[in-house]
Design a protein around this motif. Structure first.
Motif, PDB file in Angstrom:
ATOM      1  N   LYS A  38       0.841  -1.210   0.000  1.00 25.12           N
ATOM      2  CA  LYS A  38       0.000   0.000   0.000  1.00 25.12           C
ATOM      3  C   LYS A  38       0.872   1.255   0.000  1.00 25.12           C
ATOM      4  N   LEU A  39       1.898   1.263   0.838  1.00 21.26           N
ATOM      5  CA  LEU A  39       2.807   2.410   0.929  1.00 21.26           C
ATOM      6  C   LEU A  39       3.438   2.728  -0.430  1.00 21.26           C
ATOM      7  N   PHE A  40       3.785   1.696  -1.166  1.00 26.54           N
ATOM      8  CA  PHE A  40       4.466   1.886  -2.445  1.00 26.54           C
ATOM      9  C   PHE A  40       3.533   1.905  -3.651  1.00 26.54           C
ATOM     10  N   ASN A  41       2.210   1.968  -3.392  1.00 30.92           N
ATOM     11  CA  ASN A  41       1.232   2.023  -4.490  1.00 30.92           C
ATOM     12  C   ASN A  41       1.408   0.879  -5.482  1.00 30.92           C
ATOM     13  N   SER A  42       1.628  -0.302  -4.974  1.00 27.92           N
ATOM     14  CA  SER A  42       1.936  -1.452  -5.832  1.00 27.92           C
ATOM     15  C   SER A  42       0.852  -1.760  -6.853  1.00 27.92           C
ATOM     16  N   GLU A  43      -0.399  -1.474  -6.511  1.00 26.24           N
ATOM     17  CA  GLU A  43      -1.467  -1.770  -7.476  1.00 26.24           C
ATOM     18  C   GLU A  43      -1.281  -0.975  -8.766  1.00 26.24           C
ATOM     19  N   LYS A  44      -0.636   0.187  -8.670  1.00 22.40           N
ATOM     20  CA  LYS A  44      -0.397   1.017  -9.853  1.00 22.40           C
ATOM     21  C   LYS A  44       0.606   0.376 -10.820  1.00 22.40           C
ATOM     22  N   ILE A  45       1.434  -0.520 -10.308  1.00 20.45           N
ATOM     23  CA  ILE A  45       2.421  -1.187 -11.163  1.00 20.45           C
ATOM     24  C   ILE A  45       1.719  -2.026 -12.214  1.00 20.45           C
ATOM     25  N   PHE A  46       0.671  -2.712 -11.810  1.00 26.03           N
ATOM     26  CA  PHE A  46       0.007  -3.651 -12.709  1.00 26.03           C
ATOM     27  C   PHE A  46      -1.073  -3.021 -13.575  1.00 26.03           C
ATOM     28  N   ASN A  47      -1.536  -1.815 -13.199  1.00 28.86           N
ATOM     29  CA  ASN A  47      -2.472  -1.140 -14.100  1.00 28.86           C
ATOM     30  C   ASN A  47      -1.778  -0.041 -14.912  1.00 28.86           C
TER      31      ASN A  47
END
Length: 183
Positions: free
Chosen positions: A19-28
């Motif tokens: 969450k801290l590193f906005n990981s979901e943004k990596i895959f979208n």
């Protein structure tokens, strides 16, 4: 097995780091170069404050079993810092691992980030805006990422007895708390 124990008991920390590193943004494919700089800078601080201490604790018994010389990542992430025009720093926080078991727990966090980092590097290399980025840290093991992780887990699971699980977990938690709170 201690690796399963760690996975179960550090899941909340892992989720908080994602969450801290906005990981979901990596895959979208909405992860930006600024997001990447944040993740590199934070991982750099983690390695700066922990790698030497972890490796000195593990150098005797575990040097050969864990192929410690092949697992050093601080110099690699410093190359990433330089290529991203980020400044290196000196150690400024107290972080201490009290024994070999805590050091193994901390190494679990670092090796896990390497495993995830390999996926991140592959994904970002296909993302617009990352054309010239070299993934020295996240791509450190290249095609050996799986075997290096497997080796680490095998050593952990064969060498650590159940009475030491809490010490290993303590080291993992210390490093996760550092990672989540350092700027």
């Amino acid at each position: 097995m201690v690796s399963e124990y760690l996975k179960q008991n550090t899941a909340d920390y892992h989720d908080a780091a994602e969450k801290l590193f906005n990981s979901e943004k990596i895959f979208n494919k909405t992860f930006t170069l600024e997001d990447y700089k944040k993740i590199i800078h934070t991982n750099y601080l983690m390695l700066l404050h922990s790698e030497d201490q972890i490796f000195s604790r593990l150098s005797g018994t575990y040097a050969e079993k864990l192929q410690l010389d092949d697992r050093k990542k601080l110099a690699l992430i410093e190359k990433d810092l330089e290529s991203l025009s980020l400044k290196s720093q000196s150690v400024s926080h107290d972080l201490e691992f009290n024994n070999v078991h805590e050091a193994l727990g901390a190494m679990y966090v670092i090796e896990g980030s390497t495993l995830g980092g390999n996926v991140i590097a592959k994904q970002l290399s296909k993302t617009e805006g990352f054309d010239g980025v070299t993934f020295n840290f996240f791509g450190c093991y290249q095609e050996n990422t799986g075997p290096m992780w497997k080796n680490f887990k095998e050593v952990l699971d064969t060498e650590v007895t159940e009475e030491n699980y809490n010490e290993v977990l303590s080291g993992a938690r210390k490093l996760y708390m550092f990672l989540l709170n350092v700027n």
